[in-house]
Motif scaffolding. Structure first.
Motif, PDB file in Angstrom:
ATOM      1  N   TYR A 118       0.821  -1.215   0.000  1.00 46.17           N
ATOM      2  CA  TYR A 118       0.000   0.000   0.000  1.00 46.17           C
ATOM      3  C   TYR A 118       0.853   1.263   0.000  1.00 46.17           C
ATOM      4  CZ  TYR A 118      -4.464  -2.117  -0.132  1.00 46.17           C
ATOM      5  OH  TYR A 118      -5.564  -2.788  -0.580  1.00 46.17           O
ATOM      6  N   GLY A 145     -11.385   0.597   7.718  1.00 41.05           N
ATOM      7  CA  GLY A 145     -10.529  -0.328   6.949  1.00 41.05           C
ATOM      8  C   GLY A 145      -9.684   0.520   6.022  1.00 41.05           C
ATOM      9  N   CYS A 146      -9.075   1.546   6.639  1.00 46.29           N
ATOM     10  CA  CYS A 146      -8.514   2.658   5.855  1.00 46.29           C
ATOM     11  C   CYS A 146      -7.264   2.300   5.067  1.00 46.29           C
ATOM     12  CB  CYS A 146      -8.224   3.839   6.765  1.00 46.29           C
ATOM     13  SG  CYS A 146      -6.947   3.471   8.006  1.00 46.29           S
ATOM     14  N   GLY A 147      -6.532   1.229   5.453  1.00 42.63           N
ATOM     15  CA  GLY A 147      -5.245   0.990   4.792  1.00 42.63           C
ATOM     16  C   GLY A 147      -4.379   2.227   4.969  1.00 42.63           C
ATOM     17  N   PRO A 150      -6.202   6.535   1.901  1.00 46.76           N
ATOM     18  CA  PRO A 150      -6.053   7.340   0.690  1.00 46.76           C
ATOM     19  C   PRO A 150      -7.222   8.305   0.459  1.00 46.76           C
ATOM     20  CG  PRO A 150      -6.662   5.090   0.103  1.00 46.76           C
ATOM     21  CD  PRO A 150      -6.398   5.104   1.580  1.00 46.76           C
ATOM     22  N   ASP A 168      -8.211   1.209  11.118  1.00 53.79           N
ATOM     23  CA  ASP A 168      -7.950  -0.089  10.508  1.00 53.79           C
ATOM     24  C   ASP A 168      -7.672  -1.051  11.659  1.00 53.79           C
ATOM     25  OD1 ASP A 168      -6.972  -0.839   7.358  1.00 53.79           O
ATOM     26  OD2 ASP A 168      -6.481  -2.289   8.919  1.00 53.79           O
ATOM     27  N   ASN A 169      -7.991  -2.330  11.458  1.00 55.97           N
ATOM     28  CA  ASN A 169      -7.704  -3.268  12.547  1.00 55.97           C
ATOM     29  C   ASN A 169      -6.289  -3.831  12.452  1.00 55.97           C
ATOM     30  OD1 ASN A 169      -8.009  -5.000  10.450  1.00 55.97           O
ATOM     31  ND2 ASN A 169      -9.605  -6.279  11.372  1.00 55.97           N
ATOM     32  N   ASP A 170      -5.535  -3.347  11.489  1.00 55.06           N
ATOM     33  CA  ASP A 170      -4.164  -3.832  11.314  1.00 55.06           C
ATOM     34  C   ASP A 170      -3.167  -2.742  11.733  1.00 55.06           C
ATOM     35  OD1 ASP A 170      -2.568  -5.978   9.236  1.00 55.06           O
ATOM     36  OD2 ASP A 170      -1.585  -4.127   9.780  1.00 55.06           O
ATOM     37  N   MET A 173      -0.993  -1.169   8.949  1.00 56.84           N
ATOM     38  CA  MET A 173      -1.695  -0.184   8.122  1.00 56.84           C
ATOM     39  C   MET A 173      -1.838   1.151   8.868  1.00 56.84           C
ATOM     40  SD  MET A 173      -2.334  -1.309   5.172  1.00 56.84           S
ATOM     41  CE  MET A 173      -2.673  -2.766   4.194  1.00 56.84           C
ATOM     42  N   ALA A 195      -8.785   0.066  15.118  1.00 53.66           N
ATOM     43  CA  ALA A 195     -10.125  -0.375  15.558  1.00 53.66           C
ATOM     44  C   ALA A 195     -10.716  -1.268  14.490  1.00 53.66           C
ATOM     45  CB  ALA A 195     -11.048   0.826  15.788  1.00 53.66           C
ATOM     46  N   SER A 196     -11.531  -2.203  14.925  1.00 47.44           N
ATOM     47  CA  SER A 196     -12.196  -3.069  13.944  1.00 47.44           C
ATOM     48  C   SER A 196     -13.573  -2.504  13.656  1.00 47.44           C
ATOM     49  CB  SER A 196     -12.304  -4.490  14.473  1.00 47.44           C
ATOM     50  OG  SER A 196     -13.415  -4.556  15.340  1.00 47.44           O
ATOM     51  N   LEU A 197     -14.093  -2.920  12.536  1.00 51.86           N
ATOM     52  CA  LEU A 197     -15.395  -2.441  12.098  1.00 51.86           C
ATOM     53  C   LEU A 197     -16.481  -2.711  13.145  1.00 51.86           C
ATOM     54  CD1 LEU A 197     -16.189  -2.966   8.428  1.00 51.86           C
ATOM     55  CD2 LEU A 197     -17.966  -3.399  10.051  1.00 51.86           C
ATOM     56  N   ARG A 217     -13.954   1.435   1.572  1.00 53.33           N
ATOM     57  CA  ARG A 217     -13.409   1.159   0.236  1.00 53.33           C
ATOM     58  C   ARG A 217     -12.620  -0.150   0.270  1.00 53.33           C
ATOM     59  NH1 ARG A 217      -8.367   3.088  -2.459  1.00 53.33           N
ATOM     60  NH2 ARG A 217      -8.710   2.750  -4.666  1.00 53.33           N
ATOM     61  N   SER A 218     -13.032  -1.103  -0.533  1.00 52.54           N
ATOM     62  CA  SER A 218     -12.379  -2.428  -0.597  1.00 52.54           C
ATOM     63  C   SER A 218     -12.277  -3.078   0.770  1.00 52.54           C
ATOM     64  CB  SER A 218     -10.975  -2.323  -1.188  1.00 52.54           C
ATOM     65  OG  SER A 218     -11.003  -1.774  -2.449  1.00 52.54           O
ATOM     66  N   VAL A 219     -13.308  -2.955   1.563  1.00 52.38           N
ATOM     67  CA  VAL A 219     -13.291  -3.567   2.890  1.00 52.38           C
ATOM     68  C   VAL A 219     -14.292  -4.718   2.944  1.00 52.38           C
ATOM     69  CG1 VAL A 219     -13.694  -3.162   5.350  1.00 52.38           C
ATOM     70  CG2 VAL A 219     -12.578  -1.410   3.973  1.00 52.38           C
TER      71      VAL A 219
HETATM   72  C1  LIG Z   1      -8.071  -4.146   0.630  1.00 54.48           C
HETATM   73  S1  LIG Z   1      -7.566  -3.151   1.951  1.00 54.48           S
HETATM   74  C2  LIG Z   1      -8.263  -1.562   1.501  1.00 54.48           C
HETATM   75  C3  LIG Z   1      -7.571  -0.411   2.178  1.00 54.48           C
HETATM   76  C4  LIG Z   1      -8.141   0.972   1.872  1.00 54.48           C
HETATM   77  N1  LIG Z   1      -9.541   1.063   2.240  1.00 54.48           N
HETATM   78  C5  LIG Z   1      -7.939   1.355   0.424  1.00 54.48           C
HETATM   79  O1  LIG Z   1      -8.929   1.579  -0.255  1.00 54.48           O
HETATM   80  O2  LIG Z   1      -6.797   1.443  -0.020  1.00 54.48           O
HETATM   81  C6  LIG Z   1      -8.642  -3.667   3.230  1.00 54.48           C
HETATM   82  C7  LIG Z   1      -8.278  -3.033   4.550  1.00 54.48           C
HETATM   83  O3  LIG Z   1      -9.328  -3.297   5.472  1.00 54.48           O
HETATM   84  C8  LIG Z   1      -8.757  -3.646   6.722  1.00 54.48           C
HETATM   85  N2  LIG Z   1      -9.783  -4.445   7.422  1.00 54.48           N
HETATM   86  C9  LIG Z   1     -10.247  -5.655   7.079  1.00 54.48           C
HETATM   87  N3  LIG Z   1     -11.218  -6.054   7.923  1.00 54.48           N
HETATM   88  C10 LIG Z   1     -11.370  -5.065   8.827  1.00 54.48           C
HETATM   89  C11 LIG Z   1     -12.212  -4.893   9.973  1.00 54.48           C
HETATM   90  N4  LIG Z   1     -13.093  -5.826  10.345  1.00 54.48           N
HETATM   91  N5  LIG Z   1     -12.106  -3.765  10.688  1.00 54.48           N
HETATM   92  C12 LIG Z   1     -11.214  -2.803  10.337  1.00 54.48           C
HETATM   93  N6  LIG Z   1     -10.382  -2.908   9.270  1.00 54.48           N
HETATM   94  C13 LIG Z   1     -10.458  -4.028   8.518  1.00 54.48           C
HETATM   95  C14 LIG Z   1      -7.490  -4.390   6.359  1.00 54.48           C
HETATM   96  O4  LIG Z   1      -6.544  -4.399   7.403  1.00 54.48           O
HETATM   97  C15 LIG Z   1      -7.007  -3.591   5.154  1.00 54.48           C
HETATM   98  O5  LIG Z   1      -6.166  -2.532   5.517  1.00 54.48           O
END
Ligand SMILES: C[S@@+](CC[C@H](N)C(=O)[O-])C[C@H]1O[C@@H](n2cnc3c(N)ncnc32)[C@H](O)[C@@H]1O
Length: 329
Positions: A118, A145-147, A150, A168-170, A173, A195-197, A217-219
């Protein structure tokens, strides 16, 4: 003999991909983009030169990702050097999802490597999405799930009245997003937290709240391993942030569809395979199925924008809001 060859291939591929992952981890991406002597790379990788050499030959032979010239210089293959998308795909798929691809059934991803992937995209704002969102005039944005965050970063750069929270939960990231927020001098307006969703749904954050816009986005595409999970997640978010417009930005899958079999795009099909191998499940192949998810989650779609401008990939952005519950008199 045939079996031995196949085994050899499988081990070779595994070794090759593992080495690429290791090289990325060791920060060799830039060196590879320029080309570097083998000795230097072996030292950076902290590997014995003869083992590195053997691994390198496997990588060159089986993965096609790396090339070796007659002077012993190592470089990325021409096709990887020539395209940003190809480089990103290598980082993301071969680095972060390498374990899943080489050992089907392994469902965890190398999140450190995913964050690294990323990072390569970090400065590239998704311009179509940002201009669509700017039309909604967001002020307080929650990017879940911000990554690398962006969307929020791009909105905040474009408009100084935008602020918000990216979660983001990671941890990898979050570290990346924080670093970029600092670099862009946005930390007075953007907070980044782990934080997780579902945590957000149970315990809404107070910083920057109330949010007028929630971005996913892509979450949701990561939640398709179990049939009802996307509905559960979306409905939890919608009932927590009832006043907000929720922006869902995703892609349509092609694997297993007749269109995919006849005329599928390599990008989409490889993304689909990674979704399956990494245990995230396959998101819908058509927009009607997304509408069914919205109805089941109790949200109403206000707008939709479909983008087919990127080679064979169908991306879309939907704006949804929580449906008011009808009370019978
Ligand atoms: C494919 S990436 C997309 C990142 C960003 N939204 C973007 O558009 O570039 C998915 C992201 O969602 C996060 N994620 C996945 N499940 C999640 C959850 N339950 N809570 C929070 N974040 C989560 C992952 O750690 C990852 O950073």
């Amino acid at each position: 003999m045939e079996n031995i060859d196949e085994l050899d291939m499988a081990i070779g591929r595994y070794f090759a991909f593992a080495l690429v992952g290791r090289m990325l981890e060791a920060g060799l991406y830039d060196a590879l983009s320029r080309g570097a002597p083998k000795k230097e790379l072996a030292a950076t990788c902290n590997m014995e030169p003869h083992i590195f050499d053997a691994a390198l030959h496997y990588t060159v032979r089986y993965s096609g990702l790396i090339q070796l010239d007659s002077y012993g210089q190592v470089a990325l293959s021409d096709f990887l050097k020539s395209s940003d998308t190809a480089r990103f795909r290598m980082l993301k798929f071969l680095g972060a999802y390498n374990a899943c691809v080489t050992r089907p059934g392994v469902s965890n991803t190398e999140t450190g490597l995913l964050a690294l992937a990323y990072r390569q995209l970090a400065r590239r704002a998704p311009s179509q999405l940002v201009s669509l969102l700017a039309e909604l005039r967001p002020r307080n944005v929650l990017e879940i799930g911000c990554g690398s965050a962006p969307v929020l970063r791009a909105l905040a750069v474009q408009d100084t009245s935008v602020s918000g929270l990216a979660v983001d939960n990671d941890v990898n990231m979050v570290a990346l997003a924080r670093e970029l927020v600092l670099e862009q001098r946005l930390s007075d307006r953007i907070t980044v937290s782990v934080a997780s969703l579902l945590q957000l749904a149970k315990c809404p954050p107070t910083a920057h709240a109330p949010f007028d816009t929630v971005v996913l986005r892509s979450v949701l595409n990561g939640s398709f391993a179990e049939g009802t999970e996307p509905v559960r997640l979306l409905s939890a978010i919608a009932s927590t942030y009832q006043e907000a417009q929720i922006v869902i930005s995703e892609y349509l899958s092609q694997l297993g569809t007749s269109a995919g079999a006849a005329n599928g795009s390599v990008q989409t099909l490889s993304h689909d395979l990674i979704q399956v191998f990494s245990g995230q499940g396959l998101p819908p192949a058509n927009l009607k199925d997304w509408d069914a998810i919205y109805s089941a989650a109790g949200v109403r779609r206000l707008a939709r924008r479909v983008d087919r401008s990127l080679a064979g990939i169908t991306q879309f952005t939907d704006i949804v809001v929580a449906q008011p519950v009808e009370v019978n008199a």
